[in-house]
Motif scaffolding. Structure first.
Motif, PDB file in Angstrom:
ATOM      1  N   VAL A  24       0.825  -1.076  -0.175  1.00 29.09           N
ATOM      2  CA  VAL A  24      -0.015  -0.051   0.147  1.00 29.09           C
ATOM      3  C   VAL A  24       0.802   1.312  -0.150  1.00 29.09           C
ATOM      4  O   VAL A  24       0.824   2.259  -0.602  1.00 29.09           O
ATOM      5  CB  VAL A  24      -1.039   0.018   1.302  1.00 29.09           C
ATOM      6  N   LYS A  25       1.909   1.202   0.825  1.00 27.54           N
ATOM      7  CA  LYS A  25       2.929   2.337   0.697  1.00 27.54           C
ATOM      8  C   LYS A  25       3.356   2.502  -0.437  1.00 27.54           C
ATOM      9  O   LYS A  25       3.571   3.885  -0.715  1.00 27.54           O
ATOM     10  CB  LYS A  25       3.978   2.270   1.954  1.00 27.54           C
ATOM     11  N   ILE A  26       3.955   1.664  -1.153  1.00 30.56           N
ATOM     12  CA  ILE A  26       4.698   1.612  -2.282  1.00 30.56           C
ATOM     13  C   ILE A  26       3.616   2.312  -3.596  1.00 30.56           C
ATOM     14  O   ILE A  26       3.911   3.130  -4.201  1.00 30.56           O
ATOM     15  CB  ILE A  26       5.310   0.327  -2.801  1.00 30.56           C
ATOM     16  N   SER A  27       2.348   1.753  -3.441  1.00 31.30           N
ATOM     17  CA  SER A  27       1.381   2.138  -4.419  1.00 31.30           C
ATOM     18  C   SER A  27       1.055   3.689  -4.312  1.00 31.30           C
ATOM     19  O   SER A  27       0.952   4.297  -5.092  1.00 31.30           O
ATOM     20  CB  SER A  27       0.220   1.216  -4.250  1.00 31.30           C
ATOM     21  N   ARG A  28       1.050   4.149  -2.879  1.00 29.98           N
ATOM     22  CA  ARG A  28       0.778   5.520  -2.722  1.00 29.98           C
ATOM     23  C   ARG A  28       1.835   6.364  -3.065  1.00 29.98           C
ATOM     24  O   ARG A  28       1.866   7.673  -3.667  1.00 29.98           O
ATOM     25  CB  ARG A  28       0.284   5.716  -1.178  1.00 29.98           C
ATOM     26  N   GLU A  29       3.013   5.980  -2.702  1.00 32.80           N
ATOM     27  CA  GLU A  29       4.182   6.614  -3.041  1.00 32.80           C
ATOM     28  C   GLU A  29       4.503   6.942  -4.693  1.00 32.80           C
ATOM     29  O   GLU A  29       4.986   7.613  -5.035  1.00 32.80           O
ATOM     30  CB  GLU A  29       5.561   6.016  -2.465  1.00 32.80           C
ATOM     31  N   ALA A  30       4.180   5.685  -5.265  1.00 30.63           N
ATOM     32  CA  ALA A  30       4.540   5.593  -6.724  1.00 30.63           C
ATOM     33  C   ALA A  30       3.264   6.750  -7.339  1.00 30.63           C
ATOM     34  O   ALA A  30       3.667   7.438  -8.252  1.00 30.63           O
ATOM     35  CB  ALA A  30       4.060   4.239  -7.421  1.00 30.63           C
ATOM     36  N   LYS A  31       2.153   6.592  -7.103  1.00 31.92           N
ATOM     37  CA  LYS A  31       1.069   7.575  -7.452  1.00 31.92           C
ATOM     38  C   LYS A  31       1.535   9.057  -7.046  1.00 31.92           C
ATOM     39  O   LYS A  31       1.257   9.902  -8.117  1.00 31.92           O
ATOM     40  CB  LYS A  31      -0.312   7.399  -6.535  1.00 31.92           C
ATOM     41  N   THR A  57       4.566   3.668 -13.243  1.00 31.26           N
ATOM     42  CA  THR A  57       3.273   3.359 -13.609  1.00 31.26           C
ATOM     43  C   THR A  57       3.089   1.616 -13.740  1.00 31.26           C
ATOM     44  O   THR A  57       2.278   1.216 -13.252  1.00 31.26           O
ATOM     45  CB  THR A  57       2.516   3.774 -14.748  1.00 31.26           C
ATOM     46  N   VAL A  58       4.130   1.200 -14.467  1.00 29.17           N
ATOM     47  CA  VAL A  58       4.260  -0.483 -14.536  1.00 29.17           C
ATOM     48  C   VAL A  58       4.484  -0.982 -13.250  1.00 29.17           C
ATOM     49  O   VAL A  58       3.712  -1.945 -12.903  1.00 29.17           O
ATOM     50  CB  VAL A  58       5.502  -0.665 -15.322  1.00 29.17           C
ATOM     51  N   ILE A  59       5.275  -0.236 -12.380  1.00 26.68           N
ATOM     52  CA  ILE A  59       5.595  -0.780 -11.048  1.00 26.68           C
ATOM     53  C   ILE A  59       4.553  -0.568 -10.204  1.00 26.68           C
ATOM     54  O   ILE A  59       3.971  -1.586  -9.388  1.00 26.68           O
ATOM     55  CB  ILE A  59       6.602  -0.006 -10.592  1.00 26.68           C
ATOM     56  N   LYS A  60       3.575   0.357 -10.189  1.00 26.54           N
ATOM     57  CA  LYS A  60       2.495   0.671  -9.482  1.00 26.54           C
ATOM     58  C   LYS A  60       1.320  -0.454  -9.711  1.00 26.54           C
ATOM     59  O   LYS A  60       0.904  -1.087  -9.003  1.00 26.54           O
ATOM     60  CB  LYS A  60       2.082   1.968  -9.718  1.00 26.54           C
ATOM     61  N   ARG A  61       1.106  -0.616 -11.184  1.00 26.67           N
ATOM     62  CA  ARG A  61       0.213  -1.551 -11.568  1.00 26.67           C
ATOM     63  C   ARG A  61       0.497  -2.943 -11.247  1.00 26.67           C
ATOM     64  O   ARG A  61      -0.462  -3.604 -10.696  1.00 26.67           O
ATOM     65  CB  ARG A  61      -0.050  -1.511 -13.181  1.00 26.67           C
ATOM     66  N   LYS A  62       1.859  -3.442 -10.993  1.00 30.01           N
ATOM     67  CA  LYS A  62       2.176  -4.639 -10.906  1.00 30.01           C
ATOM     68  C   LYS A  62       1.964  -4.962  -9.189  1.00 30.01           C
ATOM     69  O   LYS A  62       1.383  -5.841  -8.974  1.00 30.01           O
ATOM     70  CB  LYS A  62       3.740  -4.837 -10.920  1.00 30.01           C
ATOM     71  N   GLU A  64      -0.379  -3.143  -7.286  1.00 32.77           N
ATOM     72  CA  GLU A  64      -1.727  -3.049  -7.111  1.00 32.77           C
ATOM     73  C   GLU A  64      -2.406  -4.519  -7.456  1.00 32.77           C
ATOM     74  O   GLU A  64      -3.420  -4.506  -7.103  1.00 32.77           O
ATOM     75  CB  GLU A  64      -2.486  -1.850  -7.875  1.00 32.77           C
ATOM     76  N   LYS A  65      -1.959  -5.084  -8.487  1.00 30.73           N
ATOM     77  CA  LYS A  65      -2.637  -6.255  -9.247  1.00 30.73           C
ATOM     78  C   LYS A  65      -2.356  -7.308  -8.031  1.00 30.73           C
ATOM     79  O   LYS A  65      -3.297  -8.088  -7.568  1.00 30.73           O
ATOM     80  CB  LYS A  65      -1.754  -6.992 -10.459  1.00 30.73           C
ATOM     81  N   ARG A  66      -1.123  -7.050  -7.058  1.00 37.19           N
ATOM     82  CA  ARG A  66      -0.906  -8.278  -6.172  1.00 37.19           C
ATOM     83  C   ARG A  66      -1.877  -7.777  -5.211  1.00 37.19           C
ATOM     84  O   ARG A  66      -2.268  -8.697  -4.213  1.00 37.19           O
ATOM     85  CB  ARG A  66       0.470  -8.014  -5.760  1.00 37.19           C
ATOM     86  N   LEU A  67      -2.038  -6.506  -4.812  1.00 33.55           N
ATOM     87  CA  LEU A  67      -2.801  -5.965  -3.682  1.00 33.55           C
ATOM     88  C   LEU A  67      -4.465  -6.588  -3.782  1.00 33.55           C
ATOM     89  O   LEU A  67      -5.183  -7.017  -2.967  1.00 33.55           O
ATOM     90  CB  LEU A  67      -3.150  -4.833  -3.429  1.00 33.55           C
ATOM     91  N   LYS A  68      -4.845  -6.602  -5.065  1.00 31.74           N
ATOM     92  CA  LYS A  68      -6.367  -6.806  -5.469  1.00 31.74           C
ATOM     93  C   LYS A  68      -6.441  -8.537  -5.345  1.00 31.74           C
ATOM     94  O   LYS A  68      -7.526  -8.953  -5.625  1.00 31.74           O
ATOM     95  CB  LYS A  68      -6.747  -6.371  -6.684  1.00 31.74           C
ATOM     96  N   GLY A  69      -5.373  -9.250  -5.223  1.00 28.94           N
ATOM     97  CA  GLY A  69      -5.548 -10.724  -5.211  1.00 28.94           C
ATOM     98  C   GLY A  69      -5.496 -11.401  -6.452  1.00 28.94           C
ATOM     99  O   GLY A  69      -5.857 -12.378  -6.648  1.00 28.94           O
TER     100      GLY A  69
END
Length: 74
Positions: A24-31, A57-62, A64-69
């Motif tokens: 979650v932290k990585i996703s927010r920081e990337a955004k 964006t590629v890192i963030k999507r990867k 978030e994909k893992r976060l969403k299961g």
């Protein structure tokens, strides 16, 4: 310039065996980095900044994909 250095440093981080809160932290920081870089890009129209934003964006999507299961093979 400092923002670009932060973005490049973010790209180099290890992204293995992260907890959910780390993701979650990585996703927010990337955004945040992408949005800040976008403000600079609007003024300068530098292709290098656009390339950095795309990689982040590629890192963030990867992450978030893992976060969403979703499975990693998708």
């Amino acid at each position: 310039m400092e923002l670009i250095n932060r973005a490049l440093e973010f790209e180099q981080r290890k992204m293995r065996s992260l907890s959910t809160s780390d993701r979650v932290k990585i996703s927010r920081e990337a955004k945040a980095l992408i949005l800040d870089l976008n403000q600079i890009y609007k003024e300068q129209k530098d292709q290098k900044i656009m390339d950095i934003m795309k990689r982040l964006t590629v890192i963030k999507r990867k992450v978030e994909k893992r976060l969403k299961g979703a499975p990693l093979t998708a």
